[in-house]
Design an enzyme around this catalytic site. Structure first.
Site, mmCIF file in Angstrom:
data_model
loop_
_atom_site.group_PDB
_atom_site.id
_atom_site.type_symbol
_atom_site.label_atom_id
_atom_site.label_comp_id
_atom_site.label_asym_id
_atom_site.label_seq_id
_atom_site.Cartn_x
_atom_site.Cartn_y
_atom_site.Cartn_z
ATOM 1 N N SER A 1 0.552 -0.926 0.090
ATOM 2 C CA SER A 1 -0.224 -0.412 0.073
ATOM 3 C C SER A 1 0.549 1.400 -0.109
ATOM 4 O O SER A 1 0.304 2.705 -0.557
ATOM 5 C CB SER A 1 -0.897 0.339 0.912
ATOM 6 O OG SER A 1 -0.090 0.386 2.329
ATOM 7 N N HIS B 1 -5.178 -3.935 -0.862
ATOM 8 C CA HIS B 1 -5.748 -3.218 -2.372
ATOM 9 C C HIS B 1 -4.891 -4.026 -3.706
ATOM 10 O O HIS B 1 -4.184 -3.017 -4.615
ATOM 11 C CB HIS B 1 -3.479 -2.427 -2.128
ATOM 12 C CG HIS B 1 -4.267 -1.450 -0.906
ATOM 13 N ND1 HIS B 1 -4.604 0.440 -0.595
ATOM 14 C CD2 HIS B 1 -3.656 -1.389 0.156
ATOM 15 C CE1 HIS B 1 -4.689 0.331 0.462
ATOM 16 N NE2 HIS B 1 -4.072 -0.544 1.250
ATOM 17 N N LYS C 1 -12.706 -1.016 0.781
ATOM 18 C CA LYS C 1 -11.530 -0.913 -0.232
ATOM 19 C C LYS C 1 -12.673 -0.219 -1.417
ATOM 20 O O LYS C 1 -14.016 0.228 -1.099
ATOM 21 C CB LYS C 1 -10.517 -0.697 0.044
ATOM 22 C CG LYS C 1 -9.408 -0.687 1.098
ATOM 23 C CD LYS C 1 -8.403 -0.813 0.524
ATOM 24 C CE LYS C 1 -7.239 -0.340 2.213
ATOM 25 N NZ LYS C 1 -7.607 -0.755 3.583
#
Length: 421
Positions: A209, A237, A268
């Site tokens: 990240s 991610h 996310k």
């Protein structure tokens, strides 16, 4: 009978008035020590302020105090689904049907049909046997290593793994090895050293990240096969937008059948609310339901969060168009910033760290960017190593080309002003 707010305050002894502080020499000593430490953080230029948003998350924001027309380039809202109308509608429907929350943990009276449906959907999305939900991926990482590994086992961790992986590994009693970041020679040496242990687990972020680089999973899986080890990846991610169908780095690099355990997040790309999960072999998931402490001792995910994530997965499994829209926009930003003279870490990932080195420079430039209508944040120690301060830009599928070009222009102007170019 419901009590009024005033009655509740009275019962608690709260009443109106100034906040109360603990008295005594020990409390005063603690306060002084904390204030000194906070002043040191300010003096080092690493103080982290929180900007207050007065609108929903999205590519454009309104800040508290009247700041409107702000283009947001620092959220993990990779696919723009946190404000997608169908995702919001699904949350409202789940809230109305299943309530605000369960007031309980899963094994007591906190499992609803939507929790089981979402777990089945996650497993199907990743093409795994089963899945288990957590309040966050931090909890998923805190819960897996202690439940799975014993003093007879070994875990081998990339030195730049996310803090939640590091903390999860600290909680377990396995023998711990740390290999240099994405260094396969060092990993092989550590695997050779760890051959004396019963089970060997290689743990890595799929996409890192802070730097936007992607783990060499093909090589990791080859070494794991050579030394009879298992592979664990954190896909926070990557889930939703890496790979042809957005399934993550294992799909991107063609090793879906070689990775044993995946931890990831719902907070996310998959709706942006909260929640995490582990997916993998069914016996492992069954064991986590029996022994994983964050699962056993944390309330169930709220129904609205489950509804958001479930609809986000539906959208991804219906079409890969949203996931595929990321590549061109990421390339546009990276190429234009590089041409302007900036150093952008990582490769082909929508996390685009603009490397600056100095913490104060990163902080001041981020403030100047906001004055130009671009919301970005400076990252410095302890979030990143000392001397590696940067502004981390994150591209979203819902950014327009005009948004990206305006961001590059602002960076160029601010960078020249502060001597970064």
């Amino acid at each position: 009978m419901w009590r009024s707010a005033a009655a509740v305050r009275a019962l608690r002894g709260g009443g109106a008035g100034a906040p109360r502080a603990a008295s005594g020499a020990a409390a005063a000593q603690l306060r002084q020590r904390l204030e000194n430490e906070l002043e040191d953080i300010r003096g080092a230029g690493t103080w982290k302020s929180e900007r207050v948003i007065a609108s929903r998350q999205g590519p454009h924001l309104r800040l508290a105090g009247g700041g409107g027309g702000i283009i947001n380039f620092c959220a993990n809202n990779y696919l723009g689904l946190s404000s997608h109308p169908e995702v919001i509608r699904a949350a409202v429907e789940a809230l109305e049907k299943f309530g605000a929350g369960l007031s309980s943990v899963r094994f007591i009276c906190g499992t609803q049909s939507i929790h089981k449906d979402l777990e089945e959907k996650i497993a199907r999305f990743h093409q795994r046997e089963d899945a288990i939900l957590y309040a966050s991926c931090f909890d998923a990482n805190a819960g897996i290593f202690e439940a799975l590994l014993t003093p007879e086992d070994a875990v081998l961790s990339d030195e730049l793994n996310h803090a939640s992986i590091i903390d999860g590994i600290r909680l377990c009693k396995a023998n711990k090895y740390r290999y240099k970041h994405m260094d396969m020679q060092d990993l092989e040496a550590k695997l050779q050293e760890a051959q004396k242990h019963r089970l060997r687990l290689v743990a890595t972020d799929g996409a890192f990240s802070m730097d936007g680089d992607i783990a060499p999973l093909r090589e990791i899986c080859q070494l794991a096969q050579k030394y009879d080890a298992l592979v664990f990846i954190d896909e926070c991610h990557a889930t939703g937008f890496l790979g042809p169908n957005g399934r993550g780095t294992d799909e991107l690099l063609g090793v879906m059948d070689k990775v044993t355990i995946i931890n990831s997040t719902l907070g996310k790309a998959l709706g942006g609310a909260a929640g995490g999960y582990t997916t993998g072999p069914k016996p492992l998931i069954d064991l986590l339901r029996q022994r994983s402490r964050p699962y056993l001792f944390s309330n169930s995910l709220p129904p609205a969060v489950v509804g958001c994530a479930s609809k986000a997965l539906d959208l991804l499994m219906e079409s890969n168009a949203i996931a595929q829209s990321m590549a061109a926009k990421t390339q546009r930003f990276r190429s234009k910033m590089t041409a302007a003279g900036f150093t952008i870490s990582g490769k082909d990932h929508p996390i685009c760290p603009v490397m600056l080195g100095d913490a104060r420079l990163a902080s001041v430039m981020a403030e100047d960017m906001l004055n130009r209508g671009i919301y970005v944040i400076g990252f410095s120690y302890p979030v990143v190593p000392k001397g590696k301060a940067r502004i981390r830009v994150q591209i979203s599928a819902v950014h327009s080309d005009e948004d990206i070009d305006r961001c590059v222009d602002a960076f160029t102007e601010v960078g020249r002003k502060h001597g970064a170019l």
